[in-house]
Design a protein around this motif. Structure first.
Motif, PDB file in Angstrom:
ATOM      1  N   SER A  71       0.412  -0.843   0.221  1.00 43.28           N
ATOM      2  CA  SER A  71       0.231   0.084  -0.173  1.00 43.28           C
ATOM      3  C   SER A  71       0.782   1.106  -0.224  1.00 43.28           C
ATOM      4  N   THR A  72       0.468   2.585  -0.904  1.00 38.40           N
ATOM      5  CA  THR A  72       1.043   3.687  -0.457  1.00 38.40           C
ATOM      6  C   THR A  72       0.082   4.579  -0.437  1.00 38.40           C
ATOM      7  N   GLN A  73       0.772   5.587   0.281  1.00 40.91           N
ATOM      8  CA  GLN A  73       0.595   7.233  -0.038  1.00 40.91           C
ATOM      9  C   GLN A  73       1.114   8.482  -0.947  1.00 40.91           C
ATOM     10  N   VAL A 155       4.334  -2.795   4.017  1.00 39.28           N
ATOM     11  CA  VAL A 155       4.279  -4.047   3.246  1.00 39.28           C
ATOM     12  C   VAL A 155       2.896  -4.809   4.594  1.00 39.28           C
ATOM     13  N   THR A 156       2.249  -5.165   3.873  1.00 38.18           N
ATOM     14  CA  THR A 156       1.184  -5.679   4.464  1.00 38.18           C
ATOM     15  C   THR A 156       1.402  -7.442   5.234  1.00 38.18           C
ATOM     16  N   LEU A 157       2.198  -8.638   5.464  1.00 39.89           N
ATOM     17  CA  LEU A 157       2.303  -9.796   5.573  1.00 39.89           C
ATOM     18  C   LEU A 157       0.808 -11.122   6.004  1.00 39.89           C
ATOM     19  N   GLN A 158       0.279 -11.776   5.596  1.00 36.72           N
ATOM     20  CA  GLN A 158      -0.130 -12.062   5.679  1.00 36.72           C
ATOM     21  C   GLN A 158      -1.179 -13.069   6.865  1.00 36.72           C
ATOM     22  N   ASP A 159      -0.292 -12.457   7.477  1.00 40.54           N
ATOM     23  CA  ASP A 159      -0.739 -12.461   9.492  1.00 40.54           C
ATOM     24  C   ASP A 159      -1.075 -10.924  10.008  1.00 40.54           C
ATOM     25  N   THR A 162       1.950  -5.417   9.281  1.00 44.07           N
ATOM     26  CA  THR A 162       2.244  -3.905   8.306  1.00 44.07           C
ATOM     27  C   THR A 162       3.774  -3.833   9.131  1.00 44.07           C
ATOM     28  N   LEU A 163       4.485  -3.388   8.165  1.00 42.10           N
ATOM     29  CA  LEU A 163       5.620  -2.884   8.269  1.00 42.10           C
ATOM     30  C   LEU A 163       6.407  -1.633   6.838  1.00 42.10           C
ATOM     31  N   PRO A 164       6.858  -1.048   7.498  1.00 40.72           N
ATOM     32  CA  PRO A 164       7.514   0.038   6.616  1.00 40.72           C
ATOM     33  C   PRO A 164       8.462  -0.061   5.437  1.00 40.72           C
ATOM     34  N   ALA A 165       7.914  -0.132   4.402  1.00 46.89           N
ATOM     35  CA  ALA A 165       8.945   0.177   3.048  1.00 46.89           C
ATOM     36  C   ALA A 165       9.951   0.805   2.560  1.00 46.89           C
ATOM     37  N   LEU A 179      11.334  -3.826  -3.201  1.00 52.43           N
ATOM     38  CA  LEU A 179      11.034  -2.752  -1.384  1.00 52.43           C
ATOM     39  C   LEU A 179      12.596  -3.402  -0.660  1.00 52.43           C
ATOM     40  N   LYS A 180      12.707  -2.860   0.413  1.00 52.83           N
ATOM     41  CA  LYS A 180      13.243  -3.661   1.323  1.00 52.83           C
ATOM     42  C   LYS A 180      12.372  -3.413   2.969  1.00 52.83           C
ATOM     43  N   VAL A 181      12.003  -4.323   3.579  1.00 50.16           N
ATOM     44  CA  VAL A 181      11.431  -4.255   5.009  1.00 50.16           C
ATOM     45  C   VAL A 181      12.443  -4.698   5.461  1.00 50.16           C
ATOM     46  N   SER A 182      12.634  -4.602   6.903  1.00 47.24           N
ATOM     47  CA  SER A 182      12.859  -4.665   8.725  1.00 47.24           C
ATOM     48  C   SER A 182      12.397  -5.049   9.605  1.00 47.24           C
ATOM     49  N   ALA A 183      12.506  -6.821   9.593  1.00 44.96           N
ATOM     50  CA  ALA A 183      11.377  -8.031  10.483  1.00 44.96           C
ATOM     51  C   ALA A 183      12.444  -8.519  11.694  1.00 44.96           C
TER      52      ALA A 183
END
Length: 520
Positions: A71-73, A155-159, A162-165, A179-183
Motif C-alpha cells: 500500500s502507498t500514500q 507492506v502487509t504480511l499474511q498474518d 504491517t511493515l514500513p518499506a 522494496l526492503k522491509v525489516s522484520a
C-alpha cells in the motif's frame, strides 16, 4: 487504472488497480527455505511441466505466506498535474455536461475549481497493490507503477503484520521495483524459476489482492509466449488466462512447483475486469533487473543507438531482400556505437553474435549485453551480407526534451511546385521558409514535406499526416518533389511491387512501404 466505457475499444492496462487499488500478485514457494548469502545471486528452481493436481490447496498453502499487500500514500498539491489527475489522453479531466442551471453543474464546477486552485489544500491519495518476498531478509518485488510517486510505502504480511518499506530501486522500462522491509525474524520467501522452460499449455497459479481482497488464488495456463503489447522496447510478456484483476499488479505467476515464472503487470480488457488475457514479465528478465537494483539501485543496459523496424513483406520487396527477416535500421544516433560502426539507415540486422534476429527483439537482446562488450552483427546491405563488429554502449538516461520554437523566417516567396501522388494519397512540397514555419520544422530538416493527406487513402492508412517529411526513397536521399517522383518511377522500372519511403515524423524515422501494383 484507466478503464474504457462500453462503446470504447479493448485496451491494455498497466495499472491493475481501481480507485484505491494499484498492483498485486503472486509469490513462489520453497520447501524449508534456507537464507542465501547477502551477496549470492537470487535462487532459481526447476520449472519442468507437471501434471494437473487433484487440488491446488497444498501448493497455495506453501505460497500464500510469501505474498504481501503493498500500500502507498501520496500527497497531491492543489496544482498537481500528476497522471492520476489526467485522463487517458493526458488531458485534465473535464466537467461533465449538465443542463444549464442544474445543481450538478454548480457542484462539479465548484469541485473542479477547488481541485485545481493554486492554493488548494494538499490531497492524499492511497493505492493498494501486491508483491512477493524473494529473500528472508525482507526484499520484496512489485511493479514500479504500484509505488511510483509514493511518499510512503507499507507492506502487509499474511498474518496482518504491517511493515514500513524502503524503495531500493525501480525501473520504468520494465515496470519493476524492489522494496526492503525489516522484520524481527526471517520472512517466508519464494524463488524464481526458469521462465524459458514454461511451455504454452502449462498450468500456472496466481495469488494476489484483486480489488483489495488479499490472499486470492486463481489458476490457468500459459496462453502464449513472447507477447509484444507495445508498452516499451523490451516487451516479451508471458500471456496467461489465470484471472488477473485490478489490484493484482506486481505479484508473481507460479508454475506447479511453486517457482515464480512471471511478474503480473498488465491485462487486456474492455472494462478493467479480467477477460482471461493477462500479461506477466518473464522471471528471467525480472531476475536480471532485480539483481542490478539490489546491487546498485538502478539498471544499466546495453545500447547501440539505432531505431529499428520489423521487416515486413512489403519492406523486403522494396529492399530486394528475400526472405523477409531481420531488423531494419530506420535511424542511427549520431556519435552512438552504431554510428561509430558505420551502420546506416536501410541496413537490415539479421544476426547478433550468430543468433537470428527478428523485428523488435533486437533492443531487448542488446540490452542484456554488458556495457563495453564486443558483439558482431550480421548485416544485409544492398544485396550483400557483411559482418559488423560493434562495441556495446550504455543506454542513456531519458531526457525531458522541451520543444523550443524556432524563430520565424521571412517568407521567401511562392513555394516550389508540389507533387500530387494521388495513388499514394498525399501531396508533397519542397521545404521552404513558409512550409518550415507552417509545420514547425527544424532549420536543418531536409527532404520533402507532406502538405496534404487524402481521407481514407493509403497514406492515411499508414499513419502519415501533413508535416511529416520524406527524406529518402529506396535508400536514396531526396530534397525536391521531382526527386521524390523520380525515385518512385525508378522503383516501378525495376519492377518492384512496393517502394520504400523513409519518413521523419514526430516519433523519429521509420520506413513506410507503398504498393506499386495497385494493392493498398
Amino acid at each position: 487504472m484507466r478503464v474504457s466505457g462500453p462503446s470504447r475499444p479493448l485496451f491494455l492496462s498497466l495499472g491493475l488497480a481501481c480507485a484505491l487499488c494499484v498492483g498485486t500478485m503472486l509469490s513462489p514457494a520453497c520447501a524449508e527455505p534456507q537464507a542465501p548469502p547477502a551477496t549470492a545471486p537470487m535462487p532459481s528452481i526447476s520449472t519442468n511441466a507437471q501434471g494437473v493436481p487433484d487440488s491446488f490447496a497444498d501448493l497455495a498453502d506453501r505460497l500464500l505466506p510469501a505474498v504481501v499487500n503493498v500500500s502507498t500514500q501520496q500527497t497531491l498539491k492543489g496544482d498537481s498535474d500528476e497522471d492520476e489527475d489526467e485522463d487517458e489522453g493526458g488531458q485534465t479531466p473535464q466537467v461533465p455536461q449538465f443542463p444549464p442551471g442544474s445543481p450538478f453543474e454548480k457542484f462539479f464546477h465548484d469541485f473542479m475549481n477547488r481541485k485545481t486552485a493554486p492554493n488548494a489544500p494538499p490531497r492524499r491519495m492511497q493505492a493498494l497493490g501486491s508483491g512477493f518476498i524473494i529473500d528472508p531478509e525482507g526484499y520484496v518485488v512489485t511493479n514500479n507503477h504500484v509505488i511510483r510517486h509514493a511518499d510512503r510505502v507499507t507492506v502487509t504480511l499474511q498474518d496482518n503484520t504491517t511493515l514500513p518499506a524502503k524503495v531500493i530501486g525501480h525501473d520504468d522500462r520494465t515496470d519493476l521495483a524492489l522494496l526492503k522491509v525489516s522484520a524481527p525474524k526471517p520472512l517466508p520467501f519464494v524463488a524464481f524459476g526458469d521462465s524459458d522452460t514454461a511451455r504454452v499449455g502449462n498450468w500456472v497459479l496466481a495469488i494476489g489482492n484483486p480489488f483489495g481482497l488479499s490472499g486470492t488464488v486463481t489458476a490457468g495456463i500459459v496462453s502464449s509466449r513472447g507477447r509484444n503489447i507495445d508498452q516499451g522496447p523490451y516487451d516479451d510478456f508471458i500471456q496467461t488466462d489465470a484471472p488477473i484483476n485490478k489490484g493484482n499488479s506486481g505479484g508473481p505467476l507460479f508454475d506447479m512447483h511453486g517457482a515464480v515464472i512471471g511478474v503480473n503487470t498488465a491485462i487486456y480488457s474492455p472494462s478493467g475486469g479480467s477477460v482471461g488475457i493477462g500479461f506477466a514479465i518473464p522471471s528471467n528478465e525480472a531476475r536480471r533487473v532485480l539483481e542490478q537494483l539490489r546491487k546498485t539501485g538502478h539498471v544499466s543496459r546495453g545500447w547501440i543507438g539505432v531505431r529499428i523496424q520489423a521487416v515486413t513483406a512489403e519492406i523486403a520487396d522494396g529492399l530486394g531482400l528475400k526472405p523477409a527477416k531481420g531488423a531494419l535500421v530506420a535511424g542511427v544516433e549520431p556519435k552512438g556505437p552504431a554510428a561509430q560502426a558505420q551502420l546506416a539507415t536501410g541496413d537490415v540486422i539479421q544476426q547478433l553474435d550468430g543468433k537470428p534476429i527478428e523485428g523488435r527483439a533486437l533492443p531487448r537482446l542488446i540490452a542484456d549485453l554488458p556495457v563495453g562488450a564486443q558483439a558482431h552483427l550480421s548485416v544485409w546491405r544492398k544485396g550483400k551480407t557483411i559482418d559488423v563488429p560493434i562495441t556495446i554502449g550504455a543506454l542513456p538516461e531519458p531526457k525531458d526534451e522541451a520543444q523550443t520554437s524556432k524563430p520565424a523566417h521571412p517568407d521567401a516567396g511562392p513555394a516550389e511546385k508540389s507533387v500530387d501522388l494521388g495513388p499514394f494519397g498525399f501531396r508533397a512540397s519542397s521545404i521552404t521558409d513558409a512550409t518550415r514555419r507552417k509545420f514547425r520544422l527544424s532549420e536543418d530538416q531536409k527532404g520533402v514535406v507532406i502538405t496534404d493527406v487524402a481521407e481514407g487513402g493509403p497514406a492515411m492508412d499508414r499513419g502519415l499526416k501533413p508535416g511529416d517529411v520524406i527524406t529518402e526513397v529506396q535508400q536514396t536521399p531526396v530534397s525536391t518533389p521531382a526527386q521524390l517522383r523520380q525515385g518512385i518511377e525508378a522503383a516501378r522500372k525495376d519492377k518492384r511491387h512496393s517502394v520504400l519511403l523513409l519518413v521523419h515524423d514526430m516519433d523519429g524515422l521509420r520506413w513506410v512501404p507503398f504498393p506499386l501494383d495497385g494493392d493498398h
